[in-house]
Design an enzyme around this catalytic site. Structure first.
Site, PDB file in Angstrom:
ATOM      1  N   ARG A 175       0.843  -1.267  -0.112  1.00 54.37           N
ATOM      2  CA  ARG A 175       0.130  -0.105   0.042  1.00 54.37           C
ATOM      3  C   ARG A 175       0.794   1.292   0.035  1.00 54.37           C
ATOM      4  NH1 ARG A 175      -2.834  -3.613  -0.550  1.00 54.37           N
ATOM      5  NH2 ARG A 175      -5.127  -3.928  -0.078  1.00 54.37           N
ATOM      6  N   SER A 253      -9.880  -0.202   3.935  1.00 55.35           N
ATOM      7  CA  SER A 253      -9.256  -0.477   4.796  1.00 55.35           C
ATOM      8  C   SER A 253      -8.934   0.695   5.567  1.00 55.35           C
ATOM      9  CB  SER A 253      -8.261  -1.484   4.518  1.00 55.35           C
ATOM     10  OG  SER A 253      -8.685  -2.686   4.204  1.00 55.35           O
ATOM     11  N   GLU A 349      -4.321   3.922   6.670  1.00 47.21           N
ATOM     12  CA  GLU A 349      -4.044   3.285   5.168  1.00 47.21           C
ATOM     13  C   GLU A 349      -4.143   4.480   4.237  1.00 47.21           C
ATOM     14  OE1 GLU A 349      -4.102   2.014   1.522  1.00 47.21           O
ATOM     15  OE2 GLU A 349      -5.988   1.574   2.440  1.00 47.21           O
TER      16      GLU A 349
HETATM   17  N1  EPU Z   1     -11.141 -10.575  10.223  1.00 45.54           N
HETATM   18  C1  EPU Z   1     -11.769 -10.510  11.518  1.00 45.54           C
HETATM   19  N2  EPU Z   1     -12.613  -9.822  11.779  1.00 45.54           N
HETATM   20  C2  EPU Z   1     -13.123  -8.488  11.168  1.00 45.54           C
HETATM   21  C3  EPU Z   1     -12.191  -8.495   9.823  1.00 45.54           C
HETATM   22  C4  EPU Z   1     -11.271  -9.272   9.494  1.00 45.54           C
HETATM   23  O1  EPU Z   1     -11.544 -11.418  12.166  1.00 45.54           O
HETATM   24  O2  EPU Z   1     -13.809  -7.610  11.412  1.00 45.54           O
HETATM   25  C5  EPU Z   1     -10.322 -11.546  10.102  1.00 45.54           C
HETATM   26  C6  EPU Z   1     -10.763 -12.249   8.789  1.00 45.54           C
HETATM   27  O3  EPU Z   1     -11.764 -13.566   9.387  1.00 45.54           O
HETATM   28  C7  EPU Z   1      -9.739 -12.863   8.001  1.00 45.54           C
HETATM   29  C8  EPU Z   1      -8.585 -11.650   8.265  1.00 45.54           C
HETATM   30  O4  EPU Z   1      -9.077 -10.949   9.372  1.00 45.54           O
HETATM   31  O5  EPU Z   1      -9.282 -14.128   8.571  1.00 45.54           O
HETATM   32  C9  EPU Z   1      -8.443 -11.036   7.061  1.00 45.54           C
HETATM   33  O6  EPU Z   1      -9.693 -10.395   6.518  1.00 45.54           O
HETATM   34  P1  EPU Z   1      -9.969  -9.921   5.118  1.00 45.54           P
HETATM   35  O7  EPU Z   1      -9.523 -11.440   4.331  1.00 45.54           O
HETATM   36  O8  EPU Z   1     -11.099  -9.396   5.057  1.00 45.54           O
HETATM   37  O9  EPU Z   1      -8.739  -9.140   4.525  1.00 45.54           O
HETATM   38  P2  EPU Z   1      -7.917  -7.990   5.233  1.00 45.54           P
HETATM   39  O10 EPU Z   1      -6.713  -8.081   5.769  1.00 45.54           O
HETATM   40  O11 EPU Z   1      -8.713  -7.247   6.348  1.00 45.54           O
HETATM   41  C10 EPU Z   1      -6.850  -7.017   3.039  1.00 45.54           C
HETATM   42  C11 EPU Z   1      -6.794  -5.723   2.236  1.00 45.54           C
HETATM   43  C12 EPU Z   1      -7.928  -5.328   1.678  1.00 45.54           C
HETATM   44  C13 EPU Z   1      -8.189  -6.432   0.505  1.00 45.54           C
HETATM   45  C14 EPU Z   1      -8.443  -7.883   1.248  1.00 45.54           C
HETATM   46  C15 EPU Z   1      -8.500  -9.021   0.322  1.00 45.54           C
HETATM   47  C16 EPU Z   1      -5.315  -4.230   3.710  1.00 45.54           C
HETATM   48  C17 EPU Z   1      -5.229  -3.277   4.631  1.00 45.54           C
HETATM   49  N3  EPU Z   1      -6.476  -4.274   3.327  1.00 45.54           N
HETATM   50  O12 EPU Z   1      -7.945  -6.795   4.090  1.00 45.54           O
HETATM   51  O13 EPU Z   1      -7.801  -4.057   0.838  1.00 45.54           O
HETATM   52  O14 EPU Z   1      -9.505  -6.324  -0.185  1.00 45.54           O
HETATM   53  O15 EPU Z   1      -7.198  -8.033   2.000  1.00 45.54           O
HETATM   54  O16 EPU Z   1      -7.071  -9.198  -0.285  1.00 45.54           O
HETATM   55  O17 EPU Z   1      -4.421  -4.839   3.339  1.00 45.54           O
HETATM   56  C18 EPU Z   1      -8.231  -1.790   0.994  1.00 45.54           C
HETATM   57  O18 EPU Z   1      -6.877  -1.610   0.875  1.00 45.54           O
HETATM   58  O19 EPU Z   1      -8.724  -0.872   1.046  1.00 45.54           O
HETATM   59  C19 EPU Z   1      -8.580  -2.812   1.103  1.00 45.54           C
HETATM   60  C20 EPU Z   1      -9.819  -3.035   1.144  1.00 45.54           C
END
Ligand code: EPU
Length: 353
Positions: A175, A253, A349
């Site tokens: 990012r 995010s 972010e």
């Molecule tokens: N989780 C929780 N509770 C929550 C949210 C997440 O327990 O409220 C756990 C989920 O169960 C999962 C893990 O955290 O096991 C990761 O969650 P998720 O797969 O939704 O992905 P993320 O790490 O929260 C990142 C990116 C997103 C991108 C997704 C999919 C960043 C900061 N965010 O989110 O990007 O869409 O992976 O690849 O790296 C963005 O940058 O704006 C964005 C949406």
């Protein structure tokens, strides 16, 4: 002898005291003293040659999907609206596609698929413009922009010269890119991206492996999905857990997933065996910020008119009429509670202005 008059120079499309509420996906109130719509490199040069705007500080605005506006903008806002999409080259090893920076990112993804040039499907439905995509090296479901990047054109906001930057010059990170970095070496606030070229590898290879996509694979029984199917899956996954900014103001995010040392990670896992974490090749570990925030009980909570989305704790939302200050107050409260419980500092972010 009569000399034909030269055609009038295109005048700048200037708006004074322009509301920025419609131009940021969080829907935060802020005003630009001066907003100029930029349709071409030549428009940027016209701004630089302008007696009032030429030397004034500039503020580049794309789709406004990665910014938190906490105050009015005195700098001249350059709203990037460079249009156009085309196939530059059909190479044996890749399709090279070029897009104006003002085009909508998701529409570009959908268009490339329709044309038969797959490769961007994992990045479907990310809000924002094409020009903003390299700034924060957008990423989702196992693919980052840098994996599909060829080069970009940007106009230097001092000299007015258009330069072409390759991936190395963009210094992509998680990012992050040279366009977010300040200081002598960084380009934050110093240039305006006008066109981006993407490299879509041939033959196409699906990128699966991300937990949510593996779940879809198991659910549907489709073991070898084509690009269109992955596109549909990604859209469905995102719609199920991320708010549509057209309905609920947000900037995706709100925090980066923090990276901690292997030692710190072991310590945290000992205390919280459930913690969602991803080991990195160098032994360090990336933690799911959404999990950390969720574990602190923030999901669905509000502070004033700013809130934590009830389906994804990493996303802060505008519950209606929030100010940038309210969003920041909520963000700080979250940072404090995550630090208090896990000793980890979450880093925002989006760009905070
Ligand atoms: N989780 C929780 N509770 C929550 C949210 C997440 O327990 O409220 C756990 C989920 O169960 C999962 C893990 O955290 O096991 C990761 O969650 P998720 O797969 O939704 O992905 P993320 O790490 O929260 C990142 C990116 C997103 C991108 C997704 C999919 C960043 C900061 N965010 O989110 O990007 O869409 O992976 O690849 O790296 C963005 O940058 O704006 C964005 C949406």
């Amino acid at each position: 002898m009569t000399v034909a008059p030269s055609p009038p120079a295109r005048t700048l499309d200037v708006h004074l005291r322009a509301s920025l509420r419609e131009f940021n996906t969080f829907g935060l109130p802020a005003q630009a003293a001066t907003l100029v719509r930029i349709a071409s490199d030549a428009d940027v040069r016209r701004v630089l040659a302008h007696p009032d705007y030429g030397r004034a500080p500039k503020f580049v605005l794309g789709g406004g999907s990665n910014i938190v506006l906490t105050r009015d903008v005195e700098a001249v806002v350059l709203k990037v609206e460079v249009a156009g999409r085309r196939l530059v080259e059909a190479r044996e090893d890749a399709w090279i596609v070029e897009s104006g920076a003002g085009e909508d990112w998701h529409e570009l993804v959908a268009w490339t698929l329709q044309q038969g040039w797959p490769g961007l499907e994992n990045l479907a439905l990310i809000p924002g413009t094409v020009g903003a995509a390299p700034v924060q090296n957008i990423g989702a479901y196992g693919v980052e922009l840098k994996d599909r990047f060829e080069s970009l054109d940007a106009v230097d906001l001092v000299t007015g010269r258009t330069v072409t930057l390759d991936a190395a010059a963009c210094r992509f990170g998680y990012r992050d890119s040279v366009f977010k970095q300040g200081g002598f070496e960084g380009l934050a606030g110093k240039s305006l991206i006008t066109r981006v070229r993407l490299r879509l590898p041939r033959p196409w290879q699906p990128v699966l492996g991300y937990l949510d996509l593996e779940r879809k694979r198991a659910e549907t029984g489709i073991d070898q999905p084509d690009a269109r199917t992955i596109f549909d899956w990604v859209c469905a996954i995102r719609r199920a857990k991320l708010p549509d900014p057209a309905v609920v103001g947000n900037a995706g995010s709100f925090f980066k997933n923090p990276v901690v040392s292997a030692e710190q990670c072991r310590d945290i896992i000992d205390r919280d065996p459930e913690i969602v974490h991803y080991p990195l090749p160098d032994g360090s570990c990336k933690l799911a910020a959404g999990w950390l925030i969720d574990a602190c009980g923030w999901k669905g909570k509000s502070v004033g008119r700013a809130g934590v989305y009830d389906k994804q704790a990493l996303v802060l939302v505008n519950r209606g009429g929030a100010s940038g200050a309210e969003v920041l107050t909520l963000a700080r409260a979250i940072q404090e509670s995550v630090y208090g419980r896990f000793g980890i500092r979450l880093e925002p972010e989006p760009v905070i202005f």
